[in-house]
Design a protein around this motif. Sequence first.
Motif, PDB file in Angstrom:
ATOM      1  N   HIS A  87       0.826  -1.210   0.000  1.00 28.16           N
ATOM      2  CA  HIS A  87       0.000   0.000   0.000  1.00 28.16           C
ATOM      3  C   HIS A  87       0.860   1.261   0.000  1.00 28.16           C
ATOM      4  O   HIS A  87       0.627   2.190  -0.786  1.00 28.16           O
ATOM      5  CB  HIS A  87      -0.934   0.006   1.207  1.00 28.16           C
ATOM      6  N   ASP A  88       1.868   1.306   0.880  1.00 30.33           N
ATOM      7  CA  ASP A  88       2.732   2.485   0.946  1.00 30.33           C
ATOM      8  C   ASP A  88       3.474   2.710  -0.371  1.00 30.33           C
ATOM      9  O   ASP A  88       3.667   3.845  -0.802  1.00 30.33           O
ATOM     10  CB  ASP A  88       3.723   2.361   2.097  1.00 30.33           C
ATOM     11  N   MET A  89       3.877   1.622  -1.005  1.00 28.61           N
ATOM     12  CA  MET A  89       4.560   1.728  -2.293  1.00 28.61           C
ATOM     13  C   MET A  89       3.621   2.294  -3.357  1.00 28.61           C
ATOM     14  O   MET A  89       3.997   3.177  -4.139  1.00 28.61           O
ATOM     15  CB  MET A  89       5.068   0.340  -2.696  1.00 28.61           C
TER      16      MET A  89
ATOM     17  N   GLY B  37      -3.244  -1.062  -3.823  1.00 32.10           N
ATOM     18  CA  GLY B  37      -3.113  -0.046  -4.855  1.00 32.10           C
ATOM     19  C   GLY B  37      -4.104   1.079  -4.632  1.00 32.10           C
ATOM     20  O   GLY B  37      -5.003   0.991  -3.796  1.00 32.10           O
ATOM     21  N   VAL B  38      -3.943   2.137  -5.397  1.00 32.34           N
ATOM     22  CA  VAL B  38      -4.844   3.277  -5.243  1.00 32.34           C
ATOM     23  C   VAL B  38      -6.243   2.953  -5.749  1.00 32.34           C
ATOM     24  O   VAL B  38      -7.189   3.649  -5.439  1.00 32.34           O
ATOM     25  CB  VAL B  38      -4.281   4.544  -5.914  1.00 32.34           C
ATOM     26  N   ASN B  39      -6.363   1.894  -6.553  1.00 29.53           N
ATOM     27  CA  ASN B  39      -7.654   1.309  -6.896  1.00 29.53           C
ATOM     28  C   ASN B  39      -7.416  -0.143  -7.281  1.00 29.53           C
ATOM     29  O   ASN B  39      -6.292  -0.575  -7.442  1.00 29.53           O
ATOM     30  CB  ASN B  39      -8.384   2.105  -7.995  1.00 29.53           C
ATOM     31  N   GLU B  40      -8.494  -0.915  -7.434  1.00 32.82           N
ATOM     32  CA  GLU B  40      -8.353  -2.355  -7.655  1.00 32.82           C
ATOM     33  C   GLU B  40      -7.689  -2.713  -8.979  1.00 32.82           C
ATOM     34  O   GLU B  40      -7.261  -3.847  -9.170  1.00 32.82           O
ATOM     35  CB  GLU B  40      -9.710  -3.039  -7.553  1.00 32.82           C
ATOM     36  N   PHE B  41      -7.589  -1.765  -9.909  1.00 35.23           N
ATOM     37  CA  PHE B  41      -6.974  -2.043 -11.206  1.00 35.23           C
ATOM     38  C   PHE B  41      -5.506  -1.648 -11.238  1.00 35.23           C
ATOM     39  O   PHE B  41      -4.836  -1.825 -12.244  1.00 35.23           O
ATOM     40  CB  PHE B  41      -7.726  -1.301 -12.317  1.00 35.23           C
TER      41      PHE B  41
ATOM     42  N   ILE C 122       1.412   2.026 -11.859  1.00 35.96           N
ATOM     43  CA  ILE C 122       1.390   0.727 -11.183  1.00 35.96           C
ATOM     44  C   ILE C 122       2.824   0.378 -10.812  1.00 35.96           C
ATOM     45  O   ILE C 122       3.660   0.185 -11.691  1.00 35.96           O
ATOM     46  CB  ILE C 122       0.795  -0.374 -12.082  1.00 35.96           C
ATOM     47  N   PRO C 123       3.140   0.294  -9.517  1.00 33.97           N
ATOM     48  CA  PRO C 123       4.503  -0.075  -9.120  1.00 33.97           C
ATOM     49  C   PRO C 123       4.854  -1.483  -9.621  1.00 33.97           C
ATOM     50  O   PRO C 123       4.065  -2.412  -9.478  1.00 33.97           O
ATOM     51  CB  PRO C 123       4.450  -0.049  -7.593  1.00 33.97           C
TER      52      PRO C 123
END
Length: 157
Positions: free
Chosen positions: A61-63, A107-111, A148-149
């Motif tokens: 999450h932090d990444m 992630g910032v969203n599920e995708f 996306i990391p």
Amino acid sequence: MDDSMKKILKWVGGGFFALVVLGVVVNAMKAEKAAQQAAPESDQAAKTPAQVAALPSVTAHDMAVAYDENTVAADQQFKDKAFKVTGTVAEINTDILGRPYLTLRGGVNEFMEPQFAFDKDAGPQLAKLKRGAQVEMTCTGRGDMAKIPMSDSCSLI
């Protein structure tokens, strides 16, 4: 909207989709080549328990938040650097070249869940995992693709 406009929009959409797929394939090929070149370096990055313990730790999450807020700063923190990452498995999959990877929730969203690629020989170990499992692993950052990391050379701890 008339039929000719719909046809034009279909062609434009199809062309865009084709370019996205081509970009993913080219990026995967570059990543595979980079992973092969960096293999000796990444093999030494986290071998002993002391080396693993000394690596910086981050959550998936932090990444993801770091890349969402400022890609340049996140690249300075993660890209081409070894680190430990923890998170909850969202997906267990293979890329277009057959290399296994995990996505971790956060992630910032599920995708846009962070992705963590492994060598092909990690398949049996990853086959034992299930969605929702908590994992800790070492990885080397690869930057991001569309926020996306992406990481590779991952190993479960």
